[in-house]
Design an enzyme around this catalytic site. Sequence first.
Site, PDB file in Angstrom:
ATOM      1  CB  SER A  96      29.064  40.958  46.469  1.00 46.74           C
ATOM      2  OG  SER A  96      29.347  40.830  47.820  1.00 46.74           O
ATOM      3  CG  ASP A 218      35.699  36.043  47.283  1.00 44.33           C
ATOM      4  OD1 ASP A 218      35.831  36.709  48.327  1.00 44.33           O
ATOM      5  OD2 ASP A 218      34.748  36.166  46.491  1.00 44.33           O
ATOM      6  CG  HIS A 246      34.143  39.801  47.396  1.00 41.75           C
ATOM      7  ND1 HIS A 246      33.519  38.573  47.245  1.00 41.75           N
ATOM      8  CD2 HIS A 246      33.160  40.687  47.638  1.00 41.75           C
ATOM      9  CE1 HIS A 246      32.205  38.728  47.402  1.00 41.75           C
ATOM     10  NE2 HIS A 246      31.970  39.993  47.639  1.00 41.75           N
TER      11      HIS A 246
END
Lengths: 264, 388
Positions: A96, A218, A246
């Site tokens: 991320s 995602d 995610h």
Amino acid sequence: MPLFSLKKNNVHQTGSGITPIVFSHGFGCDQNMWRFVAPAFEKDFKTVLFDHVGAGGSDLSAYDSVKYGSLDGYADDVVEMGRELDWREVIFVGHSVSAMIGVLASQRAPGMFSKLVLVGPSPRYIDDEGYFGGFTAQQIEELLEGLADNHMGWSAAMAPAIMGNPDRPELAAELTNSFCRTDPAIARAFARTTFMSDNRADLPNVVADTLILQCADDIIASERVGEYVREHIPGSRIVYLKASGHCPNLSAPDEVVRAIRSFV
Amino acid sequence: MKSSGPSVPLSDGGEPNAPAEDLEDLYENAPCGYFSLSSEGLIVKVNQTFCRWTGFSKDELVGRRLRDLLNVGGRIFYETHFAPLLRMQGFFNEVALDVMTAAGEKLPVLANASERRAQNGDVLFTRVTIFPAAERRRYERELADARAAADARNRDLTERWVAEREQGELREQFIAVLGHDLRNPLAAIDAGVRLVLREQPGERIATVARLIQGSTLRMSGLINNLLDFARGRLGGGMAVQLDVSKPLKPTLQQAIDEIRAVVPERVLQMHLEVDVPVAVDHARIAQLFSNLLGNAITHGDPLEPVNVDVATRAGQLTISVANSGPPISPAAMETLFQPFYRGEGKASQQGLGLGLYIASEIAKAHGGRIDVVSHANETCFTFVMPIV
């Protein structure tokens, strides 16, 4: 030289290998995010897990709203850790927002990272002219508001003991109490830093060998964004995972491990 | 999972025609929303209550993801926090979410979720319970706003406090420098006047010179008070050097003589009875005494004498200075020893308001205190300290 980072960033090193593989968590949780992935590398690597300042077991007194108001502050910490632990040509796996933290850190300390694995990267979350990030500025404001609403629900979610889960013995009570628990003010600030970031200009400067892991479906870092990252990091490769969402490091750890293995 | 089936009676009591309390009805019309997610996270079963609250039909909901029901901010939060939490601990409780209804309105809810897993650890399905939380959310927002307001006020007060303290320090430093710089020219004036008096001038010049000498003395006292005040405030504190070998009487006599030289027309009656040696800082005690005398001269009835009584008895040294005249008001009594306290007399008689403050600091530094008694025809300040 005293190793400040070990305490500040709650660094944990294990594994019987020589080459370090560094796992860096994203916005939301802490190093526990890697608990199903990191052990697979302990035999061949020295695994390094840590918490960004403000998350998990990091030293909250080290939190500085100015420094951590931009991703550079987090990247500086990674480089500082690397200097203290003498990292040379190591592998950095960033999930991320940590994908961009890795991109910044690799440029700051040439030679420290030979390989980058970017899991669900996004150089900019908010749409811009000629760029699709996936969110409007107003939607990001909604997110920040939502964070305020979860002040109380948040701490309450942490409270229940893990006892009702005999089928998950690996979850110690200590984990339940710290996992994902963040000072609400810091969580808000980190969300702002993350979702307001724009690191598109940094992508072409990456020299480390780069692998992008792209999830299906995602909503935070869509395929279009992953493609953008691949196009702009010279020589980078992208692997499309079957995992959706995610956090493939939690939802499909085996697939993530396989993808990283074939790269390193 | 089956969405309908034979009703299972929970109880066989009650009216024959009343709706049966069975598991199916409990599920469909429970006072909370229920839905179940497949291992892929898709809604596979949902109850009537949730449909009613959100305005969606079952068909519209089945096949969607939980995050699809949220606004975008909520989706990000769900993906980064609650989904990992659910995977990590197998459940989450009391999570605040905003569900978007069919009408496009936000429905604030609290959600609990728990995973059901197979023997090998694979997720079979996840159950989610939803409770409306509009009022609770409003109340929490109010609390959060109140807290934010209190924090802001706190910050504001802290800033103001810091600014005021800095300003105060600056003022005190200024006083210290000023006091110090005033000493040198004053010493020059004093030396000049002494020289004039030694030349045996005529009566007129001698009178003027003595007046100048008196003013110099008074000013010197004021400067000393200023410096002591500034030093005390700047953290130096009041240091005393006790000397038991030196007799006290000449120290006090000199202070009286200096005052007499300035106001020869005033009557000063002194009664001294010092039988035992006392350990004091002579310069400080002279300053204290001088401040009390100056105070009595300024505020006392000019036609009446100032009475000084010095004694050592019962293990204590007492120095009292009494004057006639109007009493000190009860209000003034409260702040008499505060720095920059100004008395009630004429402006022309005012000093800096540091005399009594410094005197009381000197008293404290000697382990003593200054008491004051003021009534209709007499005001008396008494310094008391233990003789060690």
